[in-house]
Structure formats: structure tokens, C-alpha cells
Write a protein that holds these residues in place. Sequence first.
Motif, short mmCIF file in Angstrom:
data_model
loop_
_atom_site.label_atom_id
_atom_site.label_comp_id
_atom_site.label_asym_id
_atom_site.label_seq_id
_atom_site.Cartn_x
_atom_site.Cartn_y
_atom_site.Cartn_z
N SER A 13 24.20 19.02 -8.14
CA SER A 13 24.90 18.82 -6.87
C SER A 13 26.39 18.99 -7.03
CB SER A 13 24.58 17.43 -6.31
OG SER A 13 25.03 16.43 -7.19
N ASP A 14 26.83 19.75 -8.01
CA ASP A 14 28.25 19.99 -8.24
C ASP A 14 28.83 20.68 -7.02
OD1 ASP A 14 30.73 20.27 -9.44
OD2 ASP A 14 30.17 22.16 -10.42
N SER A 15 29.78 20.02 -6.36
CA SER A 15 30.31 20.55 -5.11
C SER A 15 31.20 21.76 -5.30
CB SER A 15 31.08 19.45 -4.37
OG SER A 15 32.18 19.03 -5.16
N THR A 16 31.77 21.92 -6.48
CA THR A 16 32.65 23.06 -6.70
C THR A 16 31.90 24.28 -7.18
OG1 THR A 16 33.11 22.40 -8.97
CG2 THR A 16 34.62 21.57 -7.27
N GLY A 17 30.73 24.12 -7.74
CA GLY A 17 29.92 25.23 -8.20
C GLY A 17 30.56 25.99 -9.35
N ASP A 18 31.45 25.35 -10.09
CA ASP A 18 32.14 26.06 -11.17
C ASP A 18 31.30 26.12 -12.43
OD1 ASP A 18 34.42 23.41 -12.27
OD2 ASP A 18 32.27 23.47 -12.07
N HIS A 87 33.57 14.21 -19.22
CA HIS A 87 32.95 15.50 -19.53
C HIS A 87 33.67 16.63 -18.81
CE1 HIS A 87 29.87 18.70 -18.97
NE2 HIS A 87 29.63 18.43 -20.24
N CYS A 88 33.52 16.70 -17.51
CA CYS A 88 34.02 17.85 -16.74
C CYS A 88 35.55 17.91 -16.70
CB CYS A 88 33.47 17.80 -15.32
SG CYS A 88 31.66 17.84 -15.25
N VAL A 89 36.19 16.77 -16.44
CA VAL A 89 37.65 16.76 -16.34
C VAL A 89 38.28 17.03 -17.70
CG1 VAL A 89 39.69 15.40 -15.72
CG2 VAL A 89 37.64 15.29 -14.28
N VAL A 90 37.77 16.40 -18.74
CA VAL A 90 38.29 16.63 -20.09
C VAL A 90 38.11 18.10 -20.48
CG1 VAL A 90 37.94 16.12 -22.53
CG2 VAL A 90 38.09 14.25 -20.88
N LYS A 91 36.94 18.64 -20.21
CA LYS A 91 36.68 20.04 -20.55
C LYS A 91 37.66 20.96 -19.82
CE LYS A 91 32.89 23.37 -20.75
NZ LYS A 91 31.45 23.58 -20.47
N ALA A 92 37.90 20.71 -18.54
CA ALA A 92 38.84 21.53 -17.77
C ALA A 92 40.27 21.33 -18.26
CB ALA A 92 38.74 21.18 -16.28
N ALA A 93 40.63 20.10 -18.62
CA ALA A 93 41.99 19.82 -19.10
C ALA A 93 42.26 20.56 -20.41
CB ALA A 93 42.20 18.32 -19.28
N VAL A 94 41.27 20.60 -21.28
CA VAL A 94 41.42 21.33 -22.54
C VAL A 94 41.62 22.82 -22.27
CG1 VAL A 94 40.19 22.06 -24.63
CG2 VAL A 94 40.18 19.65 -23.95
N ALA A 95 40.88 23.35 -21.29
CA ALA A 95 41.02 24.77 -20.94
C ALA A 95 42.36 25.04 -20.26
CB ALA A 95 39.87 25.19 -20.03
N ASP A 101 43.86 21.64 -12.96
CA ASP A 101 44.48 21.04 -11.78
C ASP A 101 43.44 20.71 -10.72
OD1 ASP A 101 46.96 21.32 -13.02
OD2 ASP A 101 47.41 23.21 -11.99
N ALA A 102 42.50 21.63 -10.52
CA ALA A 102 41.46 21.42 -9.50
C ALA A 102 40.56 20.25 -9.88
CB ALA A 102 40.63 22.70 -9.34
N LYS A 103 40.17 20.15 -11.15
CA LYS A 103 39.30 19.04 -11.58
C LYS A 103 40.01 17.69 -11.47
CE LYS A 103 35.35 20.79 -12.61
NZ LYS A 103 34.21 20.47 -11.76
N ILE A 104 41.28 17.66 -11.80
CA ILE A 104 42.03 16.41 -11.69
C ILE A 104 42.15 16.00 -10.22
CG2 ILE A 104 44.32 15.37 -12.01
CD1 ILE A 104 44.43 17.02 -14.67
N LYS A 105 42.44 16.96 -9.35
CA LYS A 105 42.51 16.66 -7.91
C LYS A 105 41.16 16.19 -7.40
CE LYS A 105 43.71 18.47 -3.35
NZ LYS A 105 42.99 17.37 -2.76
#
Length: 117
Positions: A13-18, A87-95, A101-105
Amino acid sequence: MLEATEVGSAPGSDSTGDACCTSDSHGYISAKNDYLARLRRIEGQSRGLQRMVDEDKYCIDILTQVSAMTKALQAVAMGLLEDHIGHCVVKAAVAGGPEADAKIKEANDAIARLVRS
């Protein structure tokens, strides 16, 4: 991480579909069965509340059960939020970059919704 009183939402159910959070890599996936078990208990609480109203139970007794169900749902939300950030925010922050920015928001918005509820 999920504790004894927490549950979660449906997989996929990931709303961003990333690409970060595909249906097999959500942060909560390792505790999926725990989340499902807790959601089933909450579903049972909901049926119990319906039965209490149908049987004209005392208002305060119903409100007590509503409070317990609300707390159980909040525990689900907190567990999912912790899993998402870990998981998701940390992974995006590393990238880095716009995905971070989108994951943190997205996480901030989810926290704001939880605080308002």
C-alpha cells in the motif's frame, strides 16, 4: 520495531509507488505476521463494540472499549512509522537527492496526521 501491542497495514500500500518500498521490501515486512495478528484482534474489538451497542450496554463501558481500540490502533501506527523511518526513510537519506527530501516530507506529514488524530 513492533512490540507486543502493535500491528500494521496491508502490504503493497505504498502511496508513493517508488522503488524503495516494493511489496516485498516494506520496513514492516519482517513483522508482517505480528501486524496481521494485531489487526485481527482490533477487528475483533470492533465487532465487540458493535455487539455492545446492539445489546444496549452502559455508555461508559462502551467508551472504555473505544479507548482501548484507539490505543491499539495508535500502537499500530507508531510501529509502522518506526519501521518506515528505519527502513524507507533511512534508505532514501543514504541515497540522497530529491527522493530523500520526499521521504522526509512524507514521514513528517504522516507524523502530523498522527498528532492530529
